[in-house]
Enzyme design. Structure first.
Site, PDB file in Angstrom:
ATOM      1  CD1 TRP A   1      -9.015   6.908   5.052  1.00 25.82           C
ATOM      2  CD2 TRP A   1      -8.662   4.758   4.528  1.00 25.82           C
ATOM      3  NE1 TRP A   1      -8.076   6.430   5.906  1.00 25.82           N
ATOM      4  CE2 TRP A   1      -7.841   5.113   5.615  1.00 25.82           C
ATOM      5  CE3 TRP A   1      -8.624   3.451   4.056  1.00 25.82           C
ATOM      6  CZ2 TRP A   1      -6.959   4.207   6.222  1.00 25.82           C
ATOM      7  CZ3 TRP A   1      -7.760   2.559   4.651  1.00 25.82           C
ATOM      8  CH2 TRP A   1      -6.933   2.941   5.722  1.00 25.82           C
TER       9      TRP A   1
ATOM     10  CG  ASN B   1      -1.821   1.239   1.260  1.00 26.58           C
ATOM     11  OD1 ASN B   1      -2.859   1.253   0.625  1.00 26.58           O
ATOM     12  ND2 ASN B   1      -1.424   2.277   1.999  1.00 26.58           N
ATOM     13  CD  GLU B   2      -1.335   5.732   0.119  1.00 28.16           C
ATOM     14  OE1 GLU B   2      -0.641   6.353   0.963  1.00 28.16           O
ATOM     15  OE2 GLU B   2      -2.537   5.994  -0.074  1.00 28.16           O
TER      16      GLU B   2
END
Length: 861
Positions: free
Chosen positions: A566, A423-424
């Protein structure tokens, strides 16, 4: 003929569409007993705590799940404790357990756990979000006292993911613990702490399904054994639809893997979010007629895929996924949730009308996956390789182990459709950045991709990247089968209405890439209310605008595989210094699970049953000191044909909802304002009601009308703040004759925590450089209370000013950095007389730098 390994295996298959007689069940040979109770706990290193004779009488008793960071993770003054914690409990064997193989099984401990029995280390598990097990048998004392001790350590370790992330790394044994007892001949318990039985459907369609079951039989006996492994497949109604059997001869101390497939089973009852049908596989190990071991797992019949133009395809039909992300902590418990709390969270997601949840950013409790199976929520689950990686062999090894543990432990859950592994990771860079960092990162991604496909050929791989990572030329975006986008148009960058065209351009540029919106959201603090909301003001009004516009644009693009808000719930993030310290506030529900009004927008968009909600339940105390303040927009979220809104019994008209929202202008009167909304959906009536108390403060300035005794002003903000004590602080405004406001100056906003207050949004915005504040109030005696925070300077002397009230000196040489420090609030009160129609004038002459002020409160005595 026996192979040289000493393992002889003979397989055969029995298939029946009707019931087949079974041997008498008797004792299943396996038991599972909770180890949650009876622990004692101590912070920090405890020399000798692993030993049998250690005295832990002074340690307080605790019950699992437990974390030592439930409170200090939200302390503004000092970092939350990351270090060691020790747990100890006695382990009394039950009759018949001697002679069994005994295992201690932990569903999760963050992040390194070493387990001891009677002073002997059984092993260490690395990783805070997957289960682990150790065998106790060799070191148990059947006729004496046994002590189980666990050392848990949540310190930062460069070789253990996650290294850096937008969530709190709570320490402790924060999930359930179990004592598992088996016969020496048993299904493997220690295989990555998995169930030991793995079920899938390698060939399936609407007409028939082939079921495959795999596992490993362990013989911990001192002699070779022969056993029959029997599998019964039970349909969702509990009826037997097939039986499979394997006969195995296993050498002493040996392992025997087995794999067996069913004949095609006709007309499978398919799992989907609308019909979450679950089959059960009962696996028994028999020696003669004696049942030595039994493992039951649930599974589902379904197949799926991702198409760049059609999105998510489930059971041969297009099936858009819409849902939210979920972190596992909540107010009062931190991450130490009960199974019931985990299930409640998944029920909340389902009750919103969603059919999807991303478990961010780590594997979550078995209770979560059980609930998603039962409720019908498709799942993206991932390991915690978040933001940063370390270019070490140990980091790569731990990441791969976490991946294998996650997949094997949760393999049988039909709700899981995607395994995620990063993730990222390209948005953030280590400092200093090691040579070849990008190449190493891509090599790790390819390694995790390959391992995922090796572990599970029937699910899809995914990673999530941020806006800055989307077209960086690295090739990273083409490694996973589905690319997740964490995008925040209108919050961190760009504006709300550019999202749709940007997505279209991306799809045109990469037409073969399945795209999933894995994150989007905006923060909201229920105390912050804005008539003209803007990004990063933390107002409910901006969060509502963000979701209405964002989701409408996404939903209008059917080629998207799915969307995930989110976040579904606010969650702990110790590094955050927003309007609530240590909390990420992008949730549709608060940290304590109260619903935000925006939740009902999604309910109105997604649910088939009638939904009607006045988006004012969080804002029931309002105030204003000017005529225009009383007229405010009120939104009703609804999926009915028309919405009628009544204000104190008078209809304000009927509005057809667009994008699930109907809007009205309401002119609030002083006192109670009863709002009633009603509508019809397919003949079904639905209503909602809320009472808003409005304080018209104009008489405070005119001296005529109802008695209003004070005014409170949020000096630097364009928004009102409803403080924790119920006080409504109006937005500061430019002075108008006959009212109040500032003369000159500028707004200064910080998101840093403000010490010694819980009302951070009130103190985080200040007004700098004003020559004066004026209040044109009637003659009389008043109490004046002013509040100040230094948000720009650390050094004493950088900002020094005086405060004069109605021409008289009051505060001299006010130096906030020197007296309160940066981000420390200061309040001062005095009495003042307004006379000769001149009101109250507060002058702020500077001596160094500019003046600043945060709050003003004027009360008539």
């Amino acid at each position: 003929m026996r192979p040289a390994s000493g393992i002889g295996v003979l397989l055969w298959l029995l298939i029946s569409g009707c019931s087949v007689a079974l041997a008498a069940d008797g004792d299943s040979g396996r038991s599972r007993t909770s180890l949650n109770a009876g622990w004692r706990y101590a912070d920090g290193p405890q020399p000798g705590a692993e030993s049998l004779g250690f005295d832990d009488a002074a340690w307080p008793g605790v019950r699992l799940p437990h974390t030592w960071n439930a409170d200090d993770a939200f302390d503004k003054r000092k970092p939350y404790r990351r270090g060691e914690g020790w747990y100890r409990r006695e382990l009394a064997l039950q009759p018949g357990q001697c002679g069994k193989r005994l295992f201690a099984y932990f569903e999760g401990a963050n992040q390194v756990a070493e387990v001891f029995l009677n002073g002997v280390s059984l092993g260490t598990h690395v990783g805070g979000y997957t289960a682990f097990a150790f065998e106790l048998t060799p070191h148990l004392r059947c006729d004496a006292r046994n002590v189980l001790a666990v050392r848990v350590d949540n310190r930062h370790d460069l070789d253990i993911p996650p290294l850096d992330a937008d969530f709190t790394f709570y320490g402790g044994i924060y999930r359930n613990a179990w004592l598992i007892a088996t016969d020496p001949l048993h299904i493997d318990v220690l295989d990555h702490a998995s169930p030991g039985i793995f079920v899938d459907t390698p060939r399936i369609d609407d007409d028939q399904a082939v079921v495959r079951v795999r596992g490993t039989l362990i013989n911990a006996s001192a002699q070779a054994r022969e056993a029959r492994v029997e599998h019964r497949i039970l349909d969702p109604q509990g009826g037997e639809v097939a039986r499979l059997q394997s006969r195995l001869r296993i050498g002493a101390g040996a392992r025997a893997p087995f794999t067996i497939e069913s004949a095609p089973l006709p007309t499978p009852q398919l799992w989907s979010p609308e019909t979450p049908r679950l089959y059960r596989m009962e696996t028994r190990v028999l020696e003669g007629d004696a049942v030595l071991d039994r493992v039951d797992v649930r599974f589902g019949m379904r197949w799926f895929g991702f198409d760049p133009d059609e999105g998510f395809i489930l059971n041969g039909r297009r099936h858009p996924l819409h849902g939210s992300n979920r972190h596992q902590d909540r107010a009062g418990s931190a991450n130490a949730l009960s199974d019931a709390q985990h299930r409640e969270d998944m029920q909340d997601v389902k009750d919103t009308g969603f059919n999807f949840v991303r478990l961010a950013h780590y594997p979550q409790a078995t209770a979560v996956l059980d609930a998603t199976d039962e409720l019908g929520l498709a799942v993206w689950e991932e390991i915690p390789v978040v933001n940063l990686v370390t270019t070490s062999d140990a980091f790569a090894k731990h990441a791969e182990t976490m991946l294998a543990e996650m997949i094997r432990q949760h393999y049988n859950h039909p709700s899981i459709v995607m395994w995620g592994y990063m993730n990222e990771v390209m948005q953030f860079r280590p400092k200093p950045e090691p040579p070849g960092y990008d190449d190493w990162l891509l090599a790790l991604a390819r390694k995790l991709e390959a391992r995922t496909r090796e572990e599970d050929a029937f699910r899809t791989t995914a990673t999530a990247i941020s806006y800055t990572e989307i077209d960086n030329g690295s090739g990273f975006q083409d490694i996973p089968q589905v690319l997740g986008l964490n995008i925040y148009f209108g919050w961190y960058y760009h504006d709300l209405d550019t999202l749709g065209p940007w997505l279209d351009a991306l799809h045109a540029k990469h037409p073969m890439r399945p795209i999933f919106i894995s994150e989007y959201g905006a923060d909201h603090d229920e105390r912050v209310r804005a008539k003209s909301p803007v990004a990063f003001d933390f107002s409910a009004e901006y969060q509502q605008r963000f979701h209405e516009r964002s989701f409408a644009q996404m939903k209008a693009r059917p080629w998207l595989a799915g969307t995930a808000v989110w976040n579904h719930f606010d969650f702990g993030s110790n590094g955050r210094q927003d309007s609530k310290f240590g909390i990420n506030q992008k949730g549709l529900q608060y940290y304590d699970r109260r619903p935000k009004d925006i939740l009902y927008y999604y309910r109105a968009m997604m649910l088939p049953e009638p939904v009607l909600r006045i988006a004012a339940h969080e804002w029931t105390r309002r105030a204003g000191s000017r005529a225009q303040d009383a007229t405010q927009a009120v939104t009703v979220y609804a999926n009915v044909d028309e919405v009628e809104l009544l204000h104190n019994g008078a209809s304000l008209g009927r509005v057809k909802p667009e994008n699930a929202a109907a809007r009205f202008q309401v002119s609030f009167a002083h006192g109670e304002n009863r709002l009633q909304a009603r509508g019809l959906r397919q003949g079904v009536a639905v209503e909602d009601e809320v009472v808003v108390t409005y304080e018209d403060r104009r008489p405070f300035f005119t001296g005529r009308g109802h008695d209003v005794r004070e005014i409170a002003v949020n000096a630097g903000g364009h928004y009102a703040v409803v403080a924790d004590d119920g006080t409504v602080w109006e937005a500061g405004r430019t002075y108008e004759a006959g009212n109040g406001g500032h003369v000159g100056g500028r707004a200064v906003l910080t998101h840093h925590r403000i010490f010694d207050t819980g009302d951070d949004p009130l103190w985080q915005d200040t007004w700098a450089g004003a020559s004066a504040w004026r209040f044109d109030v009637p003659d009389g005696e008043y109490e004046l209370r002013l509040g100040f925070v230094e948000v720009e300077h650390d050094a004493p002397g950088a900002r020094v000013f005086d405060v004069r009230v109605n021409g008289k000196p009051w505060l001299r040489n006010l130096d906030l950095a020197a007296s309160s420090g940066r981000y420390g609030k200061a309040e001062y009160a005095t009495r003042v007389r307004a006379e000769n129609g001149r009101g109250v004038v507060i002058e702020l002459p500077p001596k160094a730098g500019e003046s600043t002020i945060s709050t003003l409160r004027l009360r008539r005595l």
